[in-house]
Structure formats: structure tokens, C-alpha cells
Design an enzyme around this catalytic site. Structure first.
Site, PDB file in Angstrom:
ATOM      1  NE  ARG A  29     -43.856  22.077   6.014  1.00 45.52           N
ATOM      2  CZ  ARG A  29     -44.019  22.584   5.295  1.00 45.52           C
ATOM      3  NH1 ARG A  29     -45.543  22.340   4.994  1.00 45.52           N
ATOM      4  NH2 ARG A  29     -43.705  22.707   4.113  1.00 45.52           N
ATOM      5  CG  ASN A  70     -33.812  15.578   1.549  1.00 39.27           C
ATOM      6  OD1 ASN A  70     -32.478  14.959   2.083  1.00 39.27           O
ATOM      7  ND2 ASN A  70     -33.835  15.418   0.675  1.00 39.27           N
ATOM      8  CB  SER A  94     -48.734  24.973   4.846  1.00 41.56           C
ATOM      9  OG  SER A  94     -48.160  26.144   4.112  1.00 41.56           O
ATOM     10  CD  GLU A 137     -52.352  26.557   4.621  1.00 42.10           C
ATOM     11  OE1 GLU A 137     -51.210  26.405   4.392  1.00 42.10           O
ATOM     12  OE2 GLU A 137     -52.899  25.668   3.929  1.00 42.10           O
TER      13      GLU A 137
END
Length: 487
Positions: free
Chosen positions: A394, A399, A415, A463
Site C-alpha cells: 500500500r 501522516n 485497501s 486490490e
């Protein structure tokens, strides 16, 4: 004092046995030191009778006494540290698993309990207290004992005291040091136990258990007045106990010596309810027979520890093809509203859905619609069966990277992609991600998640969607953040 159930009494008895075992071990270490010191003392006193007063004052002779006492205590010092650390680690483990033991046994339910990491426990055991590690504090007390014993021997020899008189002084010094070590052991082990018990409380609450914690003091003449006042007080898991200007989430966590040192208090759980989802899989079970903590531990923990470790692999062409076949079969068995929920999430609804799950601001008018999608997506994901241990990736912002690094549970859906290039391309898609990174996910078979693949609204993303509320651990390997899903 609060009434304990039979499982809490079992843990309390085990804690007393652990403390007594540690007491015996420390006693034997100091006893051996005392025996060795007295052997040297016998030689000193016998030789002193034939020495003149001026000879007794020779610097070399005084240094010899000091060196020999230091050598004796240094030889046994590692045994003291090992005993205390072993006790502290044992209590840390029991503080965590003991909570799950009482929850499962008292509620007659099998919970999705994460295993506690050995490295986590040892880091906790070795953590500095008031800026000093355990080893430094023990060295300080060892050096004080060596100095005091040496002074007693030299003073006794100067004054012409007998072996028996000097030995009595040394007995007193050694006993005082032994009791100091025992106080440190109780305080250290109590601290680690409180920290891991608090960790268990928080994880149990996240699972859906309506739980509070209650302060439990040992009421006798040695109990602090402040802790007598706390006895029986209940607070929420995330709240702190407060007393006379001090606050802490549990015993020995005030950070104030007057409240923490040699404290014998504990906390116990108070369960107000179990969520229906947790009860669902246990409705047909009969009440189980009483199990001791050791029996439960053997069944629940050692059994899990003996399971083969996952073999995480990146999927090749054939592996990806098999996973897509599993996805197609899965989608074929879904209800229309579940398929629609998956399509909605993989198009433009994911951000708003995850904001709700992270308790961020959302449009109240959209909530019923989004909550309905979340529930349908939950139901859909629960029907997918991951057959192999897989690796996914991913791309995340700076952040989000920090949030993952410092967290232990994904409240939202997450995801990921079985194709690393998809994650890398995501970082290049917008300038907002210029400081982002690719995170590697290690996903064991059976994990609550689903491969969407070409059934997604974004067909090229390959995904794999992780369900919400999954726990995880993190590790940085070769400068890459690896996230291992625990379930």
C-alpha cells in the site's frame, strides 16, 4: 476487599506462588554471598590476632579486603538481576494472559485473543524507571553492600572485635540488601504486570466487551492509606485512578515512589456485557469445566505458539490467477446489495465510509446510507476465505505512515494491492504523496479480507481489501515498514 471469582482467586494464588519462588531464589543468592564473605572473615579474624595494630592499618591489606568482598558480590550480582528480570517477565505475561483467562472462563466464550510479543515484554522489563535501568539500580545497591560490609570488617578488625560480632554486623547488612532486592522485584514485576493488564483491558474493549477495571488493595497494616481509599474503586478502561493529586491507569504506574514502591495492589476486570457478535459463535456451547490457568495456557497459548509459522510469499502469475478465481466464485455467491457495497467502496464511497469508522467528521445526512454500505461490505468480506499466506502493498502518505507505525489496529477498511507497482504508482499520482512510502503487508491465510481484483470498480488495482478492526504488529526490515496482520 472486593469479592473475587474463582478464576481471579486462581490467578492471585499463582501470583503469590511466583513471588514466594522469587523470594526463595533471592534469599539463596544472598545466603551464598554471606557464606562466602564469612569464610573470608574467618581468615581475616584469625590472622588479625597475630598482627600488630600498625600492620592492620596497612593500605594494601585494606584494599585486599575491599577487593575480595567486591569479587564475591560481583560474582552473585548477575544472579540477582536474572532472578528479578525473570520474575518481572513472568508477571508481565501473566498480567496480560491472566485477563483473557478470566474473561474466557468466566464468560464461557472463546475470544480472538492476540498473542503478546516476547520482544515487547523484554523491552518492558528493561525499560528505565526514573531514568535508570534495573541493572544500574542493582549495581548501586550491590556497591553499597560491598562498601558497608568492607567497612564493618575493617572497623571490627581495628577494634579487635570477635568473628561472631563482626559476622552479626554483616548479617544485618546482607539481610537489608536482600530485602531491598525483594522490594525492587515486587515493584518491577508489579509495574510490568500493570502495564500488560492495561494493554489487555484496552484490547478487550476494542473487541466489543463492555469492561471496566476495579482497584484491588491488600488490606493490612502495611497498606498505604491512599491505596486503602482506592480499594474497590471502578473506572472505565481508558480512565485513570486518582488520589490526592496523583493519577495512574493502574498500580505502580503513578511515577511517584511514595505510591509505587513495594505496592501489592492489583486491578480486576468488571464485565458489564459482551457484544452479540462475540457471543454469536458460542451460543451452542455448554458451560465448560473449571480450568486452572496453567491448563488454559497450555490449550490456548502453547497450542498457538506450536503452530507452523506463516510462509508469506509474493504471488506469481499462477498464484494471482488462482486468487482471481477465488474472487470470482466469492462474488458469484454474494447478494446484490453486497456486490453493490463492494462496487461503491472501490469507486468513491471509501473515504466517507472510513471517516465514519475513524470517528472523524461526516455529513449526518449521509450516515444511514454509508452505514448500510459498511454493514453489507462486512457481510461480503466475511464470506471470502483466504487460502494462503500472501504479501500485499500500500502506498501511504507520511501522516498515514506514522499512524500505522504507532498504532496496533485498523479501525477502517484498508485497501492493499498484490502488485507492488500499483502502490508505487499511487505515490506518484499526486504531489501530496511526495513524502509518502510503500508499506508491505504480511497477511496470513484465514485473515478477514477479500481479494476483489477485476471485480473492483478499479479493475487494474489488483486490490486485496482488509476488513476493519484488524489488529497488527509492525517491524522495519531493510528500511521498509512491514505490517503483520494478527486478526
Amino acid at each position: 476487599m472486593s469479592q473475587l471469582n474463582k478464576w481471579q482467586k486462581e490467578l492471585q494464588a499463582l501470583q503469590k506462588a511466583n513471588y514466594q519462588e522469587t523470594d526463595n531464589q533471592l534469599f539463596n543468592v544472598y545466603r551464598q554471598s554471606l557464606i562466602d564473605i564469612k569464610k573470608r572473615l574467618k581468615v581475616y579474624t584469625e590472622n588479625a590476632e597475630s598482627l600488630s595494630f600498625s600492620t592492620r592499618l596497612e593500605v594494601e591489606r585494606l584494599f585486599s579486603v575491599a577487593d575480595e568482598i567486591n569479587a564475591i558480590l560481583q560474582l552473585n550480582s548477575p544472579k540477582v538481576e536474572k532472578t528479578i528480570k525473570g520474575y518481572s517477565a513472568k508477571q508481565a505475561e501473566q498480567g496480560y494472559y491472566g485477563l483473557w483467562y478470566t474473561l474466557e472462563q468466566s464468560q464461557n466464550i472463546a475470544l480472538s485473543m492476540p498473542l503478546i510479543n516476547h520482544d515487547y515484554i523484554m523491552n518492558l522489563v528493561n525499560a528505565p524507571v526514573a531514568g535508570k535501568r534495573l541493572s544500574k539500580r542493582l549495581y548501586k545497591y550491590r556497591d553499597e553492600l560491598a562498601q558497608n560490609v568492607t567497612n564493618n570488617i575493617i572497623t571490627g578488625l581495628f577494634e579487635g572485635k570477635s568473628y561472631a560480632e563482626i559476622a552479626r554486623w554483616i548479617n544485618e547488612e546482607t539481610e537489608a540488601s536482600y530485602k531491598q532486592a525483594l522490594r525492587i522485584a515486587r515493584t518491577e514485576a508489579g509495574r510490568t504486570q500493570s502495564v500488560t493488564t492495561q494493554k489487555g483491558y484496552e484490547e478487550a474493549k476494542e473487541l466489543g466487551i463492555n469492561i471496566k477495571k476495579k482497584w484491588l488493595a491488600t488490606i493490612d497494616k502495611h497498606t498505604r492509606r491512599t491505596h486503602q481509599e482506592l480499594d474497590g474503586k471502578e473506572v472505565d478502561v481508558d480512565e485513570e485512578f486518582t488520589i490526592r493529586g496523583h493519577s495512574a491507569k493502574g498500580p505502580r504506574m503513578f511515577g511517584v515512589a511514595s505510591e509505587d514502591v513495594n505496592c501489592r495492589c492489583t486491578t480486576i476486570e468488571v464485565v458489564d456485557g459482551i457484544s452479540p457478535e462475540l457471543r454469536k459463535d458460542n451460543e451452542s456451547k455448554e458451560m465448560s469445566e473449571f480450568k486452572s490457568y496453567d491448563e488454559w495456557y497450555a490449550d490456548r497459548i502453547r497450542q498457538n505458539e506450536s503452530k507452523p509459522k506463516p510462509n508469506f510469499t509474493e504471488l506469481d502469475f499462477f498464484g494471482q490467477s488462482d486468487l482471481q478465481d477465488d474472487s470470482d466464485k466469492w462474488v458469484a455467491g454474494l447478494k446484490p446489495e453486497q456486490v453493490n457495497a463492494m462496487k461503491d467502496y472501490t469507486s468513491d464511497a471509501f473515504a466517507k465510509m472510513n471517516k465514519i469508522l475513524r470517528n472523524e467528521k461526516y455529513n449526518p445526512r449521509e450516515k444511514p446510507y454509508l452505514v448500510n454500505i459498511i454493514q453489507n461490505l462486512d457481510d461480503a468480506i466475511s464470506k471470502f476465505k483466504l487460502k494462503h499466506d500472501i504479501i500485499t502493498y500500500r502506498g501511504v502518505s507520511a501522516n498515514e505512515y506514522d499512524a500505522i507505525l504507532n498504532g496496533n489496529v485498523f479501525k477502517e477498511f484498508k485497501s492493499t494491492s498484490i502488485n507492488k507497482k500499483v502502490a508505487e504508482d499511487f505515490l506518484n499520482f499526486t504531489s501530496a504523496n511526495k513524502d509518502g512510502r510503500v508499506v508491505k503487508f504480511l497477511i496470513p491465510k484465514g485473515t478477514q479480507g477479500a481479494y476483489i481484483g477485476t471485480n473492483s470498480s478499479m479493475k487494474k488495482e489488483s486490490e486485496f481489501l482488509l476488513n476493519r478492526n484488524l489488529k497488527y504488529t509492525v517491524e522495519i526490515v531493510d528500511n521498509i515498514l512491514e505490517v503483520t496482520i494478527l486478526g
